[in-house]
Design a protein around this motif. Structure first.
Motif, short mmCIF file in Angstrom:
data_model
loop_
_atom_site.label_atom_id
_atom_site.label_comp_id
_atom_site.label_asym_id
_atom_site.label_seq_id
_atom_site.Cartn_x
_atom_site.Cartn_y
_atom_site.Cartn_z
N UNK A 1 105.62 56.37 46.56
CA UNK A 1 104.70 56.21 47.69
C UNK A 1 105.00 54.95 48.47
N UNK A 2 105.35 53.86 47.78
CA UNK A 2 105.69 52.60 48.46
C UNK A 2 106.96 52.76 49.28
N UNK A 3 107.95 53.48 48.75
CA UNK A 3 109.21 53.70 49.47
C UNK A 3 108.97 54.49 50.76
N UNK A 4 108.18 55.55 50.71
CA UNK A 4 107.89 56.34 51.91
C UNK A 4 107.10 55.50 52.92
N UNK A 5 106.22 54.64 52.43
CA UNK A 5 105.46 53.75 53.32
C UNK A 5 106.41 52.83 54.08
N UNK A 6 107.42 52.29 53.40
CA UNK A 6 108.40 51.41 54.07
C UNK A 6 109.22 52.18 55.10
N UNK A 7 109.53 53.43 54.81
CA UNK A 7 110.32 54.23 55.74
C UNK A 7 109.53 54.51 57.02
N UNK A 8 108.23 54.78 56.89
CA UNK A 8 107.45 55.09 58.09
C UNK A 8 107.19 53.85 58.93
N UNK A 9 107.21 52.65 58.32
CA UNK A 9 106.99 51.42 59.08
C UNK A 9 108.17 51.08 59.99
N UNK A 10 109.28 51.73 59.81
CA UNK A 10 110.45 51.46 60.66
C UNK A 10 110.29 52.05 62.06
N UNK A 11 109.27 52.91 62.24
CA UNK A 11 109.00 53.53 63.55
C UNK A 11 110.20 54.30 64.07
N UNK A 12 110.86 54.99 63.17
CA UNK A 12 111.97 55.85 63.55
C UNK A 12 111.95 57.08 62.66
N UNK A 13 112.63 58.12 63.08
CA UNK A 13 112.64 59.37 62.33
C UNK A 13 113.40 59.20 61.03
N UNK A 14 112.76 59.55 59.91
CA UNK A 14 113.38 59.47 58.59
C UNK A 14 113.12 60.77 57.85
N UNK A 15 114.16 61.29 57.22
CA UNK A 15 114.05 62.49 56.42
C UNK A 15 114.55 62.16 55.02
N UNK A 16 113.82 62.62 54.00
CA UNK A 16 114.20 62.32 52.63
C UNK A 16 113.92 63.48 51.70
N UNK A 17 114.49 63.41 50.50
CA UNK A 17 114.34 64.43 49.48
C UNK A 17 113.46 63.87 48.36
N UNK A 18 112.49 64.66 47.90
CA UNK A 18 111.60 64.28 46.80
C UNK A 18 112.13 64.85 45.50
N UNK A 19 112.23 64.00 44.47
CA UNK A 19 112.80 64.39 43.18
C UNK A 19 111.76 64.24 42.07
N UNK A 20 111.84 65.09 41.08
CA UNK A 20 110.92 65.01 39.95
C UNK A 20 111.06 66.21 39.05
N UNK A 21 109.94 66.76 38.58
CA UNK A 21 109.99 67.93 37.71
C UNK A 21 108.75 68.81 37.96
N UNK A 22 108.90 70.08 37.65
CA UNK A 22 107.82 71.04 37.80
C UNK A 22 107.33 71.48 36.43
#
Length: 422
Positions: free
Chosen positions: A26-47
């Motif tokens: 959540x902290x990493x995504x928060x930093x990406x949105x503060x850049x005020x530019x388009x960012x696309x990322x992949x979420x990793x984990x388990x189901x």
């Protein structure tokens, strides 16, 4: 399935899908949105599943590169997927793709129609989610998709763990950390003296920190001991209070079983205290009679003789008998006096009126009686029951009147009572 222990709930949890997002992600995504530019990322984990409810545990995120945007739609090319797999294998272990995130201020990319189309074209596995941050609205939304379309999640969980893999990935992407590392690499070997000074400064700081830590440890230990002593003292105080309260209850119960009221029991306890300490006991009784000094036997006899009516020899004998009984002597049939043991309490005066004393003397002269020495625990009712075979109130009242007593409960150990013959 093991649910994380330290979690925080955001909003209302959806019963169709349980989403657990790790705090570093959540902290990493928060930093990406503060850049005020388009960012696309992949979420990793388990189901996994919790009681037949699908759950996603997202513990990693990577930035997608080499993707394309076609009329507001995100297109993950083969090059973009290859780069994403390489990052995931390099930085994370035992993870799978659980969805993606998008941070953008482009209204076309954040349009729900384009979002649904981008998701269906690039992420076709079930239960994969999309986290969108709309820069224009400053709004964060999480969607899940199925055959009916996209559905907005009402809430999710934030959970906390060390997550060293995500920390390392975030550090590798921070330019400031790279610059600091490069500066250290350049200065290595340039000036040995500067290096030694730097090491000496760092060693001095470490020693000071160790001393401060030792002082803090001692201070914490002293505080702990003080708190423990305070709690121990409070415990002793409570125990003493409960013990005193219990003893008061035992005294009341004992007085009830002995057939005495609480005032009489207190008098007996006070007499026991007198026997242990050897001090004189002065009891205050009803009738507003204050304790006085005990008069001598001669003065008592003279006062009784002067007050008694001088009509005949029988009345004078009764007065003499009453005087002898008060001084510890009893009259024998032949007219001589015999010494009787007495346990009279100094200063104690039985409440009685002059009329009662005058009526008691003729009754003792006309009726034969037996003497009884009061023992500990006796009551007039028990004495009458033992002597006469019954302890009726009428009989108790008769014995009281015969002895010139106004209160049937006011007797004491060692007192000599006259029991008339029936």
């Amino acid at each position: 399935m093991e649910i994380p222990r330290n979690i925080r709930q955001i909003g209302d949890i959806d019963r169709e899908l349980g989403l657990y997002l790790e705090d570093y992600v959540a902290t990493f995504i928060e930093k990406m949105r503060r850049k005020n530019e388009t960012s696309v990322g992949i979420l990793l984990g388990r189901q996994e599943k919790d009681q037949d409810i699908p759950c996603l545990f997202i513990r990693g995120a990577i930035v997608a590169r080499n993707y394309e945007v076609d009329d507001g739609r995100v297109v993950m090319t083969a090059s973009a997927w290859n780069d994403a797999y390489e990052q995931a294998e390099k930085c994370f272990k035992d993870v799978e793709i659980c969805g993606w995130f998008l941070c953008s201020s482009d209204s076309r990319m954040t349009d729900i129609y384009n979002l649904q189309k981008s998701h269906s074209e690039n992420f076709r596995s079930p239960h994969q989610v999309l986290l969108v941050y709309d820069g224009n609205r400053e709004e964060e939304t999480i969607y899940r998709f199925d055959a009916q379309g996209g559905h907005r999640l009402q809430g999710y969980y934030i959970y906390y763990e060390r997550n060293e893999q995500m920390q390392e990935y975030m550090i590798s992407r921070e330019p400031t950390r790279k610059t600091e590392f490069a500066v250290l690499q350049q200065t290595r070997g340039v000036s040995d003296e500067a290096t030694r000074q730097f090491r000496n400064i760092m060693d001095g700081k470490q020693e000071k920190e160790a001393q401060m830590e030792g002082g803090n440890t001692i201070s914490r230990a002293l505080r702990t001991v003080s708190v423990a002593a305070l709690l121990l003292g409070a415990g002793f105080g409570l125990a003493a209070w409960y013990k005193y309260d219990g003893m008061q209850g035992i005294r009341e119960v004992a007085s009830m079983f002995n057939g005495k009221d609480q005032t009489e029991t207190g008098a007996v306890l006070a007499e026991n205290g007198q026997a242990e300490t050897g001090q004189a006991l002065v009891k205050e009784v009803a009738g507003e009679v204050m304790p006085t000094e005990k008069p001598s036997e001669d003065s008592e006899s003279q006062a009784a003789a002067s007050e008694a009516p001088q009509t005949d020899g029988t009345t004078q004998a009764a007065v003499a008998a009453s005087s002898d009984a008060s001084s510890g002597q009893t009259a024998s049939p032949d007219g001589t006096s015999a010494q009787t043991p007495s346990a009279e309490t100094p200063g104690e005066v039985a409440p009685a009126t002059a009329g009662q004393e005058e009526s008691a003397a003729p009754a003792g002269a006309d009726v034969a009686y037996q003497e009884y020495v009061v023992k500990s625990g006796d009551t007039l009712s028990l004495i009458c029951k033992e002597h006469y075979g019954r302890g009726t109130p009428a009989l108790v009242a008769e014995v009281c009147k015969f002895n010139g007593m106004a209160n049937a409960n006011l007797i004491y150990e060692g007192q000599v009572l006259k029991l008339p013959e029936q």
